[in-house]
Each structure stands twice: as C-alpha cells, then as structure tokens.
Design a protein around this motif. Structure first.
Motif, PDB file in Angstrom:
ATOM      1  N   ASN B   6      63.990  92.108  31.511  1.00 40.84           N
ATOM      2  CA  ASN B   6      63.117  92.588  32.590  1.00 40.84           C
ATOM      3  C   ASN B   6      63.352  94.079  32.827  1.00 40.84           C
ATOM      4  O   ASN B   6      63.694  94.523  33.925  1.00 40.84           O
ATOM      5  N   ASN B  12      56.630  97.598  38.027  1.00 39.96           N
ATOM      6  CA  ASN B  12      57.311  96.348  38.334  1.00 39.96           C
ATOM      7  C   ASN B  12      57.973  96.399  39.704  1.00 39.96           C
ATOM      8  O   ASN B  12      58.056  95.386  40.405  1.00 39.96           O
ATOM      9  N   ILE B  13      58.457  97.560  40.084  1.00 39.85           N
ATOM     10  CA  ILE B  13      59.036  97.708  41.416  1.00 39.85           C
ATOM     11  C   ILE B  13      57.959  97.449  42.465  1.00 39.85           C
ATOM     12  O   ILE B  13      58.174  96.749  43.462  1.00 39.85           O
ATOM     13  N   ARG B  15      55.216  95.676  42.010  1.00 37.06           N
ATOM     14  CA  ARG B  15      54.900  94.239  41.951  1.00 37.06           C
ATOM     15  C   ARG B  15      55.881  93.431  42.801  1.00 37.06           C
ATOM     16  O   ARG B  15      55.507  92.565  43.576  1.00 37.06           O
ATOM     17  N   GLY B  16      57.166  93.736  42.616  1.00 34.07           N
ATOM     18  CA  GLY B  16      58.188  92.996  43.339  1.00 34.07           C
ATOM     19  C   GLY B  16      58.102  93.187  44.837  1.00 34.07           C
ATOM     20  O   GLY B  16      58.253  92.237  45.609  1.00 34.07           O
ATOM     21  N   GLN B  17      57.856  94.408  45.265  1.00 30.33           N
ATOM     22  CA  GLN B  17      57.730  94.674  46.706  1.00 30.33           C
ATOM     23  C   GLN B  17      56.553  93.903  47.284  1.00 30.33           C
ATOM     24  O   GLN B  17      56.657  93.294  48.352  1.00 30.33           O
ATOM     25  N   LYS B  19      55.032  91.247  46.147  1.00 32.00           N
ATOM     26  CA  LYS B  19      55.215  89.790  46.102  1.00 32.00           C
ATOM     27  C   LYS B  19      56.238  89.344  47.136  1.00 32.00           C
ATOM     28  O   LYS B  19      56.020  88.404  47.893  1.00 32.00           O
ATOM     29  N   HIS B  20      57.364  90.039  47.145  1.00 35.38           N
ATOM     30  CA  HIS B  20      58.500  89.587  47.951  1.00 35.38           C
ATOM     31  C   HIS B  20      58.385  90.037  49.392  1.00 35.38           C
ATOM     32  O   HIS B  20      58.399  89.227  50.317  1.00 35.38           O
ATOM     33  N   THR B  21      58.276  91.336  49.595  1.00 38.87           N
ATOM     34  CA  THR B  21      58.338  91.862  50.948  1.00 38.87           C
ATOM     35  C   THR B  21      57.053  91.580  51.723  1.00 38.87           C
ATOM     36  O   THR B  21      57.096  91.314  52.927  1.00 38.87           O
ATOM     37  N   ASN B  25      57.201  87.153  52.347  1.00 34.09           N
ATOM     38  CA  ASN B  25      57.957  87.237  53.597  1.00 34.09           C
ATOM     39  C   ASN B  25      57.191  87.780  54.787  1.00 34.09           C
ATOM     40  O   ASN B  25      57.759  87.963  55.854  1.00 34.09           O
ATOM     41  N   GLN B  26      55.914  88.036  54.587  1.00 32.82           N
ATOM     42  CA  GLN B  26      55.143  88.491  55.735  1.00 32.82           C
ATOM     43  C   GLN B  26      53.848  87.700  55.908  1.00 32.82           C
ATOM     44  O   GLN B  26      53.303  87.648  57.000  1.00 32.82           O
ATOM     45  N   PHE B  51      49.402  98.069  58.341  1.00 33.11           N
ATOM     46  CA  PHE B  51      50.286  97.711  57.231  1.00 33.11           C
ATOM     47  C   PHE B  51      49.626  96.811  56.209  1.00 33.11           C
ATOM     48  O   PHE B  51      49.748  97.004  54.996  1.00 33.11           O
ATOM     49  N   LYS B 167      57.781  90.704  34.730  1.00 28.93           N
ATOM     50  CA  LYS B 167      58.774  91.264  35.645  1.00 28.93           C
ATOM     51  C   LYS B 167      59.527  92.421  35.011  1.00 28.93           C
ATOM     52  O   LYS B 167      60.637  92.748  35.424  1.00 28.93           O
TER      53      LYS B 167
END
Lengths: 214, 172
Positions: B6, B12-13, B15-17, B19-21, B25-26, B51, B167
């Motif tokens: 990966n 990718n950073i 993408r991760g933000q 998906k995750h943040t 999680n919101q 936001f 990823k």
C-alpha cells in the motif's frame, strides 16, 4: 536523542489517546498489539504523569475536525515536559507535523484506515519488541526498492519498452535486486529472473509474498 | 488490484481521510437520534453548512485525480534505483507503466462509479439541507429524521465504493 531509545529486550510503550476514540477500530488494534496496562488515556491525564527516558509514546490524538489544531493539542505540552521520551505522532495529515517543532516528536503518517491494514505502522510494533532503535524504525524503507524497480523494468519490457538501469550508472542494479531477494526471502524453487527481460510474473509473485509477510 | 505495501501517495491519503474521518466517523455512524439532537442544539450547523460541502468537493477531486494519482508511473521518480535513467527513458517507462496499469486495474471504471455515487449523494444532501435549515419544531424533526435516513442510505452506498478503491500505488 538518547543513544538507546528502546531498551534492548524490552520496550516501554505508552499509548495516549483521547477518550472519545475508545472503541474505534484503530485504537483497538493498538491494544491488541500492546500490553494495555501500559496505555493511558490522555483525557485522564492530570499533568502529573512523567515518562522515563527511553519511553516511546505513540500518540493518536484523533483530533478529527478541522476546527482543532496543533495549538490546542494537549499532548504537545506533554511532549514538551517529557523531553527524554520520544513521541511518535500518528496522523493522517502530514502537514500538521510542521506545526510541531520539537526534536522529540517524530511523525508517522498513514492513510486513515484501520491500522491493521497499515504495514508500516505494524512494522513499528513488530520491531519494537526486538529492541530496535527508534531512528532505525523511522528510517525503514517501507518496501524493497530494487526488487520493486526490477519489477517495473520487466513489466515495461513485457509491454515493449526496454530500459536498463545498469546502462545509466547503476552498474550493480540486478545484483542488488538479487541481494534484496536473498535478504527478504528464503524462497526455494524457481527463482525470479534478475535480468531486464525476465518474466515479471515471477517477480510479481515474489513481491506479493514479501508484502504479505511484512 | 496489485498494491503491495500500500505504497503511500497523496490521493490515497485523501481517500483514507474521506472514508475514515468523514464517511465512517461522521456520517455512517450517526443514528437519527444523534442527528436530531445535533439539529435541536444547533451544534452541527457549521458541519452541515460548510464541512459536508467541503468533503463533497474533496470527494469529487478524488474521483477526478485518482486515475493518475494511483498510477505506478510516479514510482519512476521516487525509486532510487531508477533516478539515474535518462529523461527519455524515464518518460517512456512512465508512459508504458501507466498504460499497462490502466489496462489491468479497472481504475477508470472505479473512477466513473465513484463519480456517479457522488452525484447521488450530492443530490440527496441538497435535499437534506432544506430540512436542516428550518425552525426546530417537533413537526419538522420528523422530516429531518426521514431526510437523514435517506442520506445515510446513499452514504452507505458511497462508502461501499470507497471500500473498493486501492489503498496505495497500483502496480501493473
């Protein structure tokens, strides 16, 4: 920086996290790898806890929203008060490291997915148990560069474009790729071909195997 | 897709933000009770008003950038052993690796799929904002709850597409 940041044979690792991160998959992944008795909650921290020289603290602040920022991170004051401990700041946002100018704060960036899927982060934990020095961990190449470059060269050749790094000043390129192969695997049987026109599928299998094992 | 280690890349950073943040999680982890409470207390007005649109724009940027962003061509500049290659060789290498990646990865199809899901999410979100920005009454809360359920459905569908994205840098 102390010469031996991680005591040989044992490591004191403490995880700081904010209470609202409890239950998040990545925090639970931390706890699976680390003795949870060594973990503290930052929200419970009353300012009286002191770290010991050589402690390595992994910080996952989970600061979340863009409204917060380095100026409001309480763990930064923790790092300032504990100069003999090293803090590995784990964050999805590399730019934030620039706002923290402390020699004992190091940055480990990762894509914001479950940490169980982040090889580099897990590599930290795996090597901590072997007593590696912190700066060795931070400077780890995440993947075998020569093998990867060899694969790309062979893949290009398969698609009609031939380049050979040995013709451009890298006299030992294929030997170095072979050395990386020896370093990363004790694979027996059919070897990959360390030549510009070698079959890339053999190197591809090797790379997959190495990546899975890391 | 072939993504050993990966290998990190800026797309990718992002993408991760996202998906995750944002999504996980919101959006997807909020019940209608949670959102109704946030609506009543007005503590999410900035999140909904500023936001979420920001994250939608970032997601569109991701769908636009991901084909080049996950390409193995970038490794030609990053890998030490390839840095002494002449410019012409590097250029040819990048081109052929990018073409092979396009052919083998299906990344263009994923990009289109992401774009379509985003359109659906944006449409649903624009309707949700209208039920958000109303007087906080018991009667209006019912419409808000329905709106959030609808939005969460498309969010889960969008998240499912995010789950299929690579990823890290994709090798041919």
């Amino acid at each position: 920086m102390p010469e031996d940041l991680i005591r040989e044979g044992e490591s004191t690792v403490t995880i700081c996290y904010y209470n609202h991160n409890k239950g998040k998959p990545e925090i639970n992944t931390f706890f699976e790898k680390i003795d949870s008795s060594k973990c503290i909650s930052y929200d419970d921290y009353q300012g009286s806890f002191r770290f010991c020289p050589g402690d390595v603290v992994f910080v996952h602040p989970g600061d979340g929203t863009p409204q917060t920022g380095p100026a409001k991170w309480r763990w930064v004051s923790l790092a300032k008060k504990n100069k003999d401990a090293d803090f590995v700041f784990m964050s999805t946002q590399p730019a934030r490291k620039k706002a923290i100018d402390l020699s004992n704060v190091h940055f480990c960036g990762y894509a914001a997915d479950r940490l169980s899927e982040q090889p580099r982060v897990l590599e930290f934990f795996r090597l901590l148990t072997k007593g590696k020095k912190l700066w060795d961990l931070l400077n780890l190449p995440p993947f075998p560069e020569y093998l990867l470059a060899a694969y790309l060269v062979q893949a290009a050749a398969k698609n009609g474009v031939s380049v050979n790094p040995e013709e451009s000043g890298y006299a030992n390129f294929w030997n170095k790729a072979r050395e990386e192969f020896d370093q990363y695997t004790a694979q027996e049987g059919a070897l990959p071909e360390f030549t510009p026109s070698g079959d890339p599928s053999k190197l591809k299998s090797l790379l997959e195997s190495i990546a899975k094992g890391s | 897709m072939f993504t050993p280690w990966n290998i990190s890349c800026p797309v990718n950073i992002l993408r991760g933000q996202l998906k995750h943040t944002w999504l996980e999680n919101q959006v997807c982890n909020k019940s209608t009770d949670d959102v109704a409470n946030l609506w009543r207390t007005r503590s999410w007005d900035n999140v909904i008003g500023e936001f979420f649109p920001y994250r939608i724009n970032q997601s569109m940027q991701l769908s636009n950038d991901m084909v080049s962003g996950f390409s193995p061509a970038q490794l030609v500049d990053q890998l030490g052993p390839l840095q002494n290659l002449p410019d012409e060789s590097r250029s040819r290498l990048k081109e052929v690796l990018h073409s092979a990646y396009l052919e083998s990865s299906g990344i263009s199809t994923l990009s289109e799929l992401l774009s379509q899901e985003l359109e659906g999410f944006e449409q649903e979100f624009s309707e949700f904002i209208t039920v958000w920005n109303v007087e906080r009454t018991d009667e209006n809360e019912s419409a808000l709850r329905d709106g959030w359920n609808q939005l969460q459905q498309v969010a889960n569908s969008l998240l499912a597409v995010f789950e299929t994205l690579p990823k890290g840098v994709v090798l041919p």
